[in-house]
Design an enzyme around this catalytic site. Structure first.
Site, short mmCIF file in Angstrom:
data_model
loop_
_atom_site.label_atom_id
_atom_site.label_comp_id
_atom_site.label_asym_id
_atom_site.label_seq_id
_atom_site.Cartn_x
_atom_site.Cartn_y
_atom_site.Cartn_z
CE LYS A 1 -1.97 5.17 1.07
NZ LYS A 1 -2.06 4.86 2.51
CG ASP B 1 -1.92 1.11 1.20
OD1 ASP B 1 -2.63 1.24 0.18
OD2 ASP B 1 -1.94 1.90 2.17
#
Ligand SMILES: NC(=O)c1ccc[n+]([C@@H]2O[C@H](COP(=O)([O-])OP(=O)(O)OC[C@H]3O[C@@H](n4cnc5c(N)ncnc54)[C@H](OP(=O)(O)O)[C@@H]3O)[C@@H](O)[C@H]2O)c1
Length: 357
Positions: free
Chosen positions: A221, A217
């Site tokens: 980003k 994750d």
């Protein structure tokens, strides 16, 4: 007054909070922003509720009673039959399948706002194709909540870059769950597995905490921000340090992982012990713009720095640029949660609405 029509896909945590925030903002927008907002369609993965005049405060009851099975075609037909203008499709799903529909939505007159990160983290080819399609049809795509939830990260990076400011590095804690885990573990004497369980109970981690511990994750980003800086990167090129030991990786079921999380204790105890005095553990993301290096990793950071001082599940982003020199621009605060995320989406909707003619 400009009437904007929202078609909302995803009515889970973020989507349902968003509906309430949009309904609450309606009067204020009409008075101060010249925008009247209506939500004629809301949908989950199976069913959609249609109401050409816009859903009301009773949407949950209405959805239970009147939502029907649907295909995208039904929604496209509905918007045409009812002459709905200024269309904004909001993606509050986490679905790859839904992203496959973006191009058709754009071709059918929709602008897009997404909390879902998938569209910006697929191949560079898809990323560029999506933008070409938006340009060709004169449509907009906003996705502030893809990084740092409601914190103004994407717009800040975009703004600096577009203004000609040379961003040299972005570094920070990009994950609310990993922030909580290492802030707590570094300060307390608790075992790593106890901290992980607590993070789960508080709803910070995914049901299978390995999704957080994989670092993917954070990697996603990093990719989103790097692409804002025109770095043509693919997800596979990011160096991501997974915190899951080989023996507990994807071959192991989620239940077995949960049973064996005690095996993480010794590993993280060693990381903690091996640090210099007055240092704390942080899982960070880093973009070195010059070398186009993207990395997600566990580091030991002096307690006295901004990164070393964050608390709870906060995110922090240090943006280094030529004009700011050695002192980065810092943005810090809650980087997860339905309320702040939905608010970020509301803000995107308003900005987008103001650009529609
Ligand atoms: N929560 C946060 O703090 C946060 C922060 C930043 C970004 N986000 C992003 O926001 C998005 C939503 O998160 P959430 O916590 O609200 O998730 P959630 O509670 O799991 O809700 C997801 C919703 O999407 C629907 N859905 C799934 N596939 C769909 C499809 N193909 N078409 C239409 N609807 C579909 C689901 O419907 P069913 O119930 O039928 O499956 C459900 O209503 C995610 O992409 C997440 O990464 C969340």
């Amino acid at each position: 007054m400009k009437k904007v029509n929202i078609i909302l896909f995803g009515i889970g945590n973020v989507g349902s909070t968003l509906i309430q925030q949009l309904l609450d903002a309606k009067k204020q927008w009409e008075k101060h922003s010249g925008v009247s907002v209506s939500i004629p369609v809301i949908a989950n993965s199976r069913k959609a509720l249609f109401n050409a005049a816009g859903i009301s405060e009773n949407w949950q009851k209405d959805f239970k009673k009147s939502a029907e099975k649907y295909k995208l075609e039904d929604i496209l037909d509905f918007t045409k039959e009812n002459d709905l203008e200024h269309l904004i499709a909001i993606d509050a799903t986490a679905s790859k399948e839904f992203v496959d529909l973006y191009i058709r939505l754009i071709q059918n007159g929709f602008n897009l706002v997404a909390a879902n990160k998938v569209a910006n983290t697929l191949s560079a080819e898809f990323y560029n194709k999506l933008r070409k399609e938006l340009d060709y049809h004169g449509k907009y795509f906003y996705y502030e909540t893809n990084v740092g939830a409601g914190l103004p990260i994407v717009q800040t990076v975009q703004g600096l870059h577009q203004a000609g400011e040379k961003v040299t590095k972005i570094r920070g804690v990009f994950s609310g769950s990993l922030s909580f885990i290492f802030n707590t573990f570094s300060e307390n004497k608790e075992k790593f597995s106890d901290v992980l369980r607590k993070a789960g109970r508080l709803g910070y981690t995914e049901p299978d905490a390995r999704e957080d511990l994989s670092g993917n994750d954070v990697g996603r980003k990093l990719l989103i921000l790097a692409r804002e800086l025109q770095l043509e990167k693919e997800f596979q090129e990011i160096k991501i340090q997974s915190l899951i030991p080989e023996k507990l990786n994807g071959q192991t079921s989620a239940e077995e992982f949960q049973r064996r999380i005690g095996e993480l204790d010794e590993i993280f105890f060693q990381h903690k012990k091996d640090q210099n005095k007055d240092h704390v553990l942080r899982y960070i993301g880093e973009i070195e713009v010059g070398s186009a290096n993207l990395e997600a990793k566990l580091i030991s950071e002096p307690k006295s720095t901004a990164l070393g001082q964050i608390k709870g599940a906060d995110n922090i982003f240090e943006i280094y640029t030529e004009s700011y020199g050695d002192q980065p621009l810092v943005i810090q605060g809650a980087g997860a949660g339905a309320a702040v995320t939905a608010r970020g989406v509301v803000s995107d909707v308003l900005k987008l609405s103001q650009r529609l003619n």
